[in-house]
Design an enzyme around this catalytic site. Sequence first.
Site, short mmCIF file in Angstrom:
data_model
loop_
_atom_site.label_atom_id
_atom_site.label_comp_id
_atom_site.label_asym_id
_atom_site.label_seq_id
_atom_site.Cartn_x
_atom_site.Cartn_y
_atom_site.Cartn_z
N SER A 1 -3.52 4.11 -6.81
CA SER A 1 -3.70 2.98 -5.89
C SER A 1 -2.94 3.12 -4.57
O SER A 1 -3.11 2.28 -3.69
CB SER A 1 -3.30 1.67 -6.58
OG SER A 1 -4.33 1.23 -7.43
N LYS B 1 -4.94 2.92 -1.47
CA LYS B 1 -5.27 1.66 -0.79
C LYS B 1 -4.48 1.48 0.51
O LYS B 1 -4.86 0.65 1.35
CB LYS B 1 -5.01 0.48 -1.73
CG LYS B 1 -5.91 0.44 -2.96
CD LYS B 1 -5.66 -0.81 -3.80
CE LYS B 1 -6.62 -0.92 -4.96
NZ LYS B 1 -6.23 -0.08 -6.11
N SER C 1 -3.66 -5.42 -5.78
CA SER C 1 -4.17 -4.05 -5.98
C SER C 1 -5.60 -4.05 -6.52
O SER C 1 -5.97 -3.23 -7.37
CB SER C 1 -3.26 -3.26 -6.92
OG SER C 1 -3.47 -1.87 -6.77
#
Length: 381
Positions: free
Chosen positions: A56, A59, A118
Site C-alpha cells: 500500500s 498509494k 488505505s
Amino acid sequence: MKKLFAAFAASLVMVSASAQTVPAPAIAAKSWLLLDATSGQVIASQDQAARIEPASLTKIMTAYVSFAAIRDKRLALNQMVTVSTRAWKVDNSSSKMFIDPATPVSVNDLLHGLMVQSGNDAAVALAEAVAGDEGTFVTLMNREAQRMGLKNTRFANPHGLPDANNYSTAQDLATLAAAVIRDFPEFYKIDSVKQFTYNKITQQNRNRLLWLDPTVDGMKTGHTNSSGYSMIASARRPNGTTGQRRLISVVLGTSSDAVRTQESQKLLNWGFQNFDTVKLYAKGQAISTPEVWKGSQSTVKIGFTRDVLVTVPKGVAGKLKPVLERKDPLVAPLALNGQVGTLKMMADGKPLLVLPVVALEEVGEASIFGRAWDSMRLWLK
C-alpha cells in the site's frame, strides 16, 4: 524551480560517511533508510536499493498524481465521482473504504479513504476519475516516477495489491515521500488524520506513531502476506536555533504492525538525537568574487542556486572547513548558473560532501581590444 532543485541535488556528491561516527541502530527490517528531508541527505540505510514489494505504499504515488490533477484543475476536491463496478469489486479481502456504485463520492472523501483508511477501492476510483481508467493512470504514475528519478521503481496498479511488475526500493520511496511533502504540503496534512468515517464506517489510520509521537505527521503503512509490514513515517522537531527539521524513515518488510511501529520510532529518535542539520550558505550568497578574463567585467560573484544545508553528527558542525576549487582561469563568456568549480566541506581532514559552485551572474565577452589584452596577460602569466 523544481528542475533547478533537482539538478542541484543530482550534482551534490555525498562522500562516504567520513564524518559518520555514530553507529546506526539495528533495525529489524528487510531494508530501511533514514532521510533528512531538510538537507536532502540520507543519514543511514541498509539495503536501500534492494527491490521490494511496496504494497500500500504504492498509494503515495496514487495520491501524488491525484494531487497534481487537482493542482492543474483537472480534478476538484468537491467533485463527485461515480463509483464503477471495478472499483467496488476490488479484492474484497483487502482494505476498503466501502464506496458503493449507488452513491457518488467526493474526491476529498476518496483522498481520505486512500491515505487514512488505505482503501483499495478508493485508489481505483481516483485512478478512473483522474485518467478515465486504471491503465492510463498507471502510465501517469510511471511517468512521474521517471521524472522524479525513481530508477528502480515500477507501478502496475494504483493500490499496491501483489503484482510482479509493482516494485520499488527504500531509496526511491524516500524520494517519493519527500516529493509529496515538498510539492503538496496542504494535501499532505491528510496523512495526519487519525480516523475517518465513510458510509457510517469509522476506520483508524494504521500509522500508530500518530498516537505515540506528537511530532509525527505522516505518512503511510503497507502490508501484504508476501511483503510483510512496512511503514514510511515523517516527523518534524526543533533544530536548535534554525527552526524545524524533518526526517523521513522508511522501514520495509518487518514481521508485524507492532515491529514496524517500534522500528520506525527507533530510527526517527536516533536521527534526531544524534545529528544536526546546519545551514552552510544561503541561496545567491557570494562565497567568492574571483577574477574573470576577457570579460565585460573584471570579477564574478560565485555561489549556489539554493540554500545549502548539511546533516552531520552532533559536535561535527564546528569542525567543518570549506575548500574551494575553481576552474581557473575563468574566461568569459560565463553563463548564469554555469558551474565554475566545486566546494569541498572537510571534517577532520576528510571530505564530507562536494558542492557544485556556479556563477551567480552572467558575464559577457569584453571588446576585441579587451580580449586581446587579457590574452597577452594570460600568456605572460
